[in-house]
Design a protein around this motif. Structure first.
Motif, mmCIF file in Angstrom:
data_model
loop_
_atom_site.group_PDB
_atom_site.id
_atom_site.type_symbol
_atom_site.label_atom_id
_atom_site.label_comp_id
_atom_site.label_asym_id
_atom_site.label_seq_id
_atom_site.Cartn_x
_atom_site.Cartn_y
_atom_site.Cartn_z
ATOM 1 N N THR A 113 -6.188 -21.364 1.952
ATOM 2 C CA THR A 113 -7.348 -20.771 1.299
ATOM 3 C C THR A 113 -8.469 -20.566 2.315
ATOM 4 O O THR A 113 -8.473 -21.173 3.390
ATOM 5 C CB THR A 113 -7.849 -21.662 0.157
ATOM 6 O OG1 THR A 113 -8.237 -22.947 0.684
ATOM 7 C CG2 THR A 113 -6.757 -21.883 -0.881
ATOM 8 N N SER A 114 -9.443 -19.706 1.984
ATOM 9 C CA SER A 114 -10.554 -19.454 2.903
ATOM 10 C C SER A 114 -11.514 -20.635 2.928
ATOM 11 O O SER A 114 -11.548 -21.451 2.006
ATOM 12 C CB SER A 114 -11.301 -18.189 2.484
ATOM 13 O OG SER A 114 -11.838 -18.314 1.179
ATOM 14 N N ASP A 138 -14.005 -13.193 4.772
ATOM 15 C CA ASP A 138 -13.705 -12.991 3.355
ATOM 16 C C ASP A 138 -14.665 -11.926 2.809
ATOM 17 O O ASP A 138 -15.868 -11.975 3.084
ATOM 18 C CB ASP A 138 -13.882 -14.308 2.604
ATOM 19 C CG ASP A 138 -13.274 -14.270 1.221
ATOM 20 O OD1 ASP A 138 -13.667 -13.386 0.441
ATOM 21 O OD2 ASP A 138 -12.435 -15.128 0.911
ATOM 22 N N GLY A 143 -10.920 -16.678 6.572
ATOM 23 C CA GLY A 143 -9.546 -17.075 6.326
ATOM 24 C C GLY A 143 -8.803 -17.277 7.636
ATOM 25 O O GLY A 143 -9.411 -17.356 8.713
ATOM 26 N N GLU A 177 -1.406 -13.180 6.574
ATOM 27 C CA GLU A 177 -2.440 -14.134 6.169
ATOM 28 C C GLU A 177 -1.821 -15.489 5.836
ATOM 29 O O GLU A 177 -0.606 -15.592 5.607
ATOM 30 C CB GLU A 177 -3.224 -13.574 4.999
ATOM 31 C CG GLU A 177 -3.980 -12.297 5.359
ATOM 32 C CD GLU A 177 -4.881 -11.828 4.231
ATOM 33 O OE1 GLU A 177 -5.024 -12.548 3.235
ATOM 34 O OE2 GLU A 177 -5.443 -10.721 4.358
#
Length: 390
Positions: free
Chosen positions: A213-214, A266, A273, A285
């Motif tokens: 997750t960011s 983001d 990220g 990603e």
């Protein structure tokens, strides 16, 4: 005082650990310790069956980190570790943790804390800290019994100071003397790294953060548990002067097709990220990376990140999880390089990690249970191991 390295752990009364002393060096007697411990010479690798005490030793290192950094100490043990029922040996009443630390000038310092169980609570029973310079007698730096302590140090008057039953004198006394401050800082710098959290975002509740997750952009001092701050870690790594060398490590492990590791912004703003830039594929990603790719990036981040304070000890619990055997061997080579400057302790079940050790007879320590269900630490006999390897 020069940087301190932890060269020995002493643990009593914690689950299966009735009384163990572990030398964090390439040589040493792990039943009573040794004075010729050589920290940083090679990683110390704990092996053995489930329930033999490996993870308990890892958790004891986390307790020592809390002793140097978190207050009130006893409250933190209840919050994260379950208090006496989860920590103490069956029918046990005391838990004792101790360390030996060495400075580059030959000065040795020790610290120990003893906790006593009273009903369902814990109280700090005793604390001591000592210093021994080469060819000099040992000097007492701190002695605490119950809720008072003294500082018999040339720069501090030997008088009693009140201290709470659930807190440590070390965190208060460190304000008075440079040696105690050095011990506290060394304990606070301990890093314990458990398995990287490789869960996909859809399996997590919205409030949880993980490496897929960011992150809100912020400075980093270490890789956090589970690698949850990994985007920020790689944002910092990319700004280090040795980033080309770090990228070289990544390509050796994950393939020459990796062009870079990037931290894209983001669209929501204020967050970043993590992504791999792969030749011919573009960006992959973090949520689409394989478990092994993500785990290796997190472990390499631990080894390559420049911290504000260098750790006195870095501990890994089963770092080989999610890694292909070839990648596991690459990791062990990286760990051996890292251990030349920082003591490294590893707990593993991996044959691939043991096979990759340069000197398995001096690095590996077997955890086994005796007839009293107490952990015993045994280093393999070099000659017997050599015959077995042949």
């Amino acid at each position: 005082m020069s940087r301190l390295l932890i060269t020995q752990l002493s643990i009593e009364g914690m689950r299966s650990l009735d009384h163990v002393e572990l030398s964090l060096s390439a040589r040493g007697d792990d039943t009573r310790g040794t004075d010729d411990a050589r920290a940083g010479a090679a990683p110390t690798v704990l092996i053995g069956p489930n329930g033999a005490g490996k993870s308990t030793i890892v958790e004891a290192c986390e307790l020592l980190r809390k002793a140097g950094s978190e207050r009130p100490f006893v409250g933190k043990l209840f919050d994260a570790h379950g208090g006496p029922p989860a920590l103490l040996r069956k029918n046990g009443k005391r838990l004792r943790l101790g360390v030996r630390l060495m400075a580059g000038n030959g000065i040795a310092l020790t610290y120990s804390v003893s906790l006593r169980s009273i009903g369902t609570s814990l109280t700090v029973e005793r604390e001591t800290a000592t210093l021994q310079a080469p060819k000099q007698v040992e000097q007492l730096l701190l002695e605490r019994t119950q809720n008072s302590y003294v500082l018999p140090h040339p720069e501090a008057r030997a008088v009693d100071y009140p201290v709470e039953d659930d807190d440590l004198a070390l965190t208060i006394a460190a304000l008075g003397t440079p040696e105690l401050k050095a011990i506290q800082s060394a304990l606070a710098s301990i890093e314990v790294h458990t398995a990287v959290d490789v869960r996909a975002p859809w399996t997590m509740v919205s409030s949880e953060a993980g490496p897929r997750t960011s992150n809100v952009v912020r400075p980093v001092a270490r890789v956090e548990l589970g690698g949850r701050n990994l985007p920020n870690v790689y944002h910092a790594l990319r700004n280090q002067k040795d980033w080309p060398e770090t990228l070289g490590y990544i390509r050796l492990a994950l393939g020459d097709q990796i062009e870079s590791v990037i931290t894209p912004a983001d669209p929501s703003g204020g967050r970043i990220g993590l992504a791999l830039h792969v030749r011919g594929l573009g960006e992959i990603e973090a949520f689409a990376m394989s478990d092994g790719q993500l785990a290796y990036l997190a472990l390499l981040g631990v080894l390559r990140l420049k911290r504000p304070v260098s750790p006195a000890l870095v501990v890994f619990d089963e770092p080989d999880l999610h890694l292909h055997p070839a990648l596991t061997r690459r990791l062990m080579a990286d760990l051996e390089t890292f251990s030349r400057s920082t003591p490294v302790l590893v707990a593993t079940h991996s044959d691939a990690m043991l096979d990759a050790l340069t000197e398995p007879a001096t690095s590996s320590v077997l955890c086994e249970l005796d007839e009293h269900h107490a952990t015993r630490l045994v280093r393999p006999d070099p000659e017997s191991l050599e015959r077995w390897l042949e």
